[in-house]
Design a protein around this motif. Structure first.
Motif, short mmCIF file in Angstrom:
data_model
loop_
_atom_site.label_atom_id
_atom_site.label_comp_id
_atom_site.label_asym_id
_atom_site.label_seq_id
_atom_site.Cartn_x
_atom_site.Cartn_y
_atom_site.Cartn_z
N ALA A 245 0.96 -1.21 0.03
CA ALA A 245 -0.02 0.04 -0.08
C ALA A 245 0.77 1.20 0.05
CB ALA A 245 -1.02 0.07 1.16
N SER A 246 1.90 1.23 0.76
CA SER A 246 2.88 2.45 0.79
C SER A 246 3.40 2.69 -0.59
CB SER A 246 4.01 2.46 2.06
OG SER A 246 3.31 1.93 3.09
N HIS A 247 4.03 1.80 -1.12
CA HIS A 247 4.69 1.91 -2.61
C HIS A 247 3.48 2.37 -3.35
CE1 HIS A 247 5.97 0.50 -6.47
NE2 HIS A 247 7.00 1.10 -5.99
N LEU A 248 2.35 1.79 -3.38
CA LEU A 248 1.15 2.14 -4.28
C LEU A 248 0.86 3.75 -4.20
CD1 LEU A 248 -1.15 -0.72 -4.65
CD2 LEU A 248 0.06 0.41 -6.45
N THR A 249 0.69 4.02 -2.92
CA THR A 249 0.44 5.55 -2.60
C THR A 249 1.57 6.53 -3.17
OG1 THR A 249 -0.44 4.74 -0.63
CG2 THR A 249 -0.05 6.91 -0.65
N THR A 250 2.66 6.10 -3.04
CA THR A 250 3.85 6.92 -3.58
C THR A 250 3.59 6.86 -5.00
OG1 THR A 250 5.33 6.41 -1.64
CG2 THR A 250 6.24 7.23 -3.80
N VAL A 251 3.41 6.01 -5.74
CA VAL A 251 3.45 6.05 -7.22
C VAL A 251 2.25 6.74 -7.63
CG1 VAL A 251 2.41 4.34 -8.96
CG2 VAL A 251 4.47 3.41 -7.36
N ILE A 252 1.10 6.79 -6.87
CA ILE A 252 0.13 7.53 -7.53
C ILE A 252 0.22 8.92 -7.28
CG2 ILE A 252 -2.55 7.83 -6.83
CD1 ILE A 252 -2.59 4.84 -6.21
N LEU A 253 0.73 9.21 -6.14
CA LEU A 253 1.13 10.74 -5.80
C LEU A 253 1.97 11.09 -7.02
CD1 LEU A 253 1.17 10.85 -1.95
CD2 LEU A 253 -0.51 11.98 -3.55
N PHE A 254 3.22 10.49 -7.24
CA PHE A 254 4.12 10.94 -7.97
C PHE A 254 3.63 11.02 -9.62
CE2 PHE A 254 7.84 9.87 -10.72
CZ PHE A 254 9.04 11.01 -10.37
N TYR A 255 3.22 9.64 -10.09
CA TYR A 255 2.77 9.87 -11.34
C TYR A 255 1.64 10.92 -11.64
CZ TYR A 255 5.94 6.16 -12.68
OH TYR A 255 7.41 5.55 -13.00
N GLY A 256 0.76 11.17 -10.65
CA GLY A 256 -0.35 11.61 -10.95
C GLY A 256 -0.24 13.15 -10.91
#
Length: 313
Positions: A245-256
């Protein structure tokens, strides 16, 4: 600006960074906010690096990559925030063309390296959950080092290619950048040269570093979710989901946020929105990453408790 030899136009030697000067009454407030964010970013990321370094329980591939992510976040925010903070109280918010191009080169290098690192972290989670018996062999220390070096070289190469395209542009005015750092869309808008070649370069890099990386992460998490759903224990499924979940949150924020900046149209209204989105991925996300990984991570919390006991005992 200087008169270019053999040209009837002028050659820009300095750019003016507008920053947040459209809010003169909020100068002190904004300066205080951004200074606080910058200091917290440096403190939290440095603290996470030190904790991972000194605690032997965290000497695993996942925390090795998290250590490097914290280092990249410190470098990334340090390339834009100090200049932005100093400009709050400068009458002439200027930066040389060379300095502007180099700032973008290093920002792009750190950003593209972080893109590669996020893909590596997704691969690490895939190996840990889908191939647990082979995880130690797949993610050996040597292999992790090769991945990290490869990410750095790949990021720098992508940034260097963009720099070569930027060096072909000619700037003859205006020289005002409506941003708080030198970013590629604004530089292209100010150029009086044909930007077609650079646009082609950007499109290729967007496909390689953007679309391809998102696709790899999506496929990895498709396999990960399928494997997690096969776990019979509810506690085991919860633990596996929490580590992802932590990695997915970072990915969504960064790419978004970065997708919004580089794909939105270049109107005056969208420029203001783009500036706000840039604040998110250059200033806010580097501050949030250590919190995202620490607050949901039992191993990080346990390591903090161990070192608190050692310090206070």
């Amino acid at each position: 600006m200087e008169v270019g030899e053999g040209r009837n136009s002028t050659t820009v030697t300095w750019f003016i960074l507008v920053g947040f000067s459209e809010f003169p009454k909020l100068t002190v407030f904004l300066f205080s906010i951004f200074l606080g964010i910058y200091l917290m970013t440096m403190f939290w990321n440095l603290g996470l690096i030190v904790l991972i370094k000194i605690d032997s329980y965290l000497h695993t591939p996942m925390y090795y990559f998290l250590n490097k992510l914290a280092f990249l976040d410190m470098g990334y925010v340090s390339l834009s925030s100090p200049k932005m903070l100093s400009d709050f109280f400068q009458k002439q918010k200027s930066i040389s063309v060379t300095g502007c191009l180099m700032q973008y080169f290093f920002l792009s290098s750190f950003g593209l390296t972080e893109t590669c690192l996020l893909v590596s972290m997704a691969y690490d989670r895939y190996a840990a959950i889908c191939n647990p018996l082979l995880y130690t062999a797949i993610m050996s220390p040597t292999h992790c080092l090769k991945i990290m070096v490869g990410s750095g070289i790949t990021g720098c190469c992508g940034s260097f290619i963009q720099l070569c395209g930027l060096l072909q542009l000619h700037f003859c005015g205006p020289n005002v950048i409506n941003h708080f750092f030198c970013d590629l869309p604004q530089l292209m808008m100010l150029s009086c040269s044909d930007t077609f070649f650079l646009q082609v370069i950007i499109s290729v890099i967007a496909v390689i570093y953007g679309i391809a990386s998102v696709l790899i992460i999506t496929i990895s998490y498709g396999y990960i979710i399928a494997s997690i759903l096969k776990i019979s224990s509810a506690k085991g499924r919860s633990k596996a989901f929490n580590t992802c979940a932590s990695h997915l949150t970072t990915v969504i924020l960064f790419y978004g946020s970065s997708t919004f900046v580089y794909l939105c149209p270049s109107s005056d209204y969208s420029l203001s929105q783009s500036k706000l989105a840039s604040v998110v991925y250059t200033v806010v996300i580097p501050m949030l990453n250590p919190l995202i990984y620490s607050l949901r991570n039992k191993e990080i919390k346990d390591a903090l408790d161990r070192w608190k006991k050692r310090i206070f005992s």
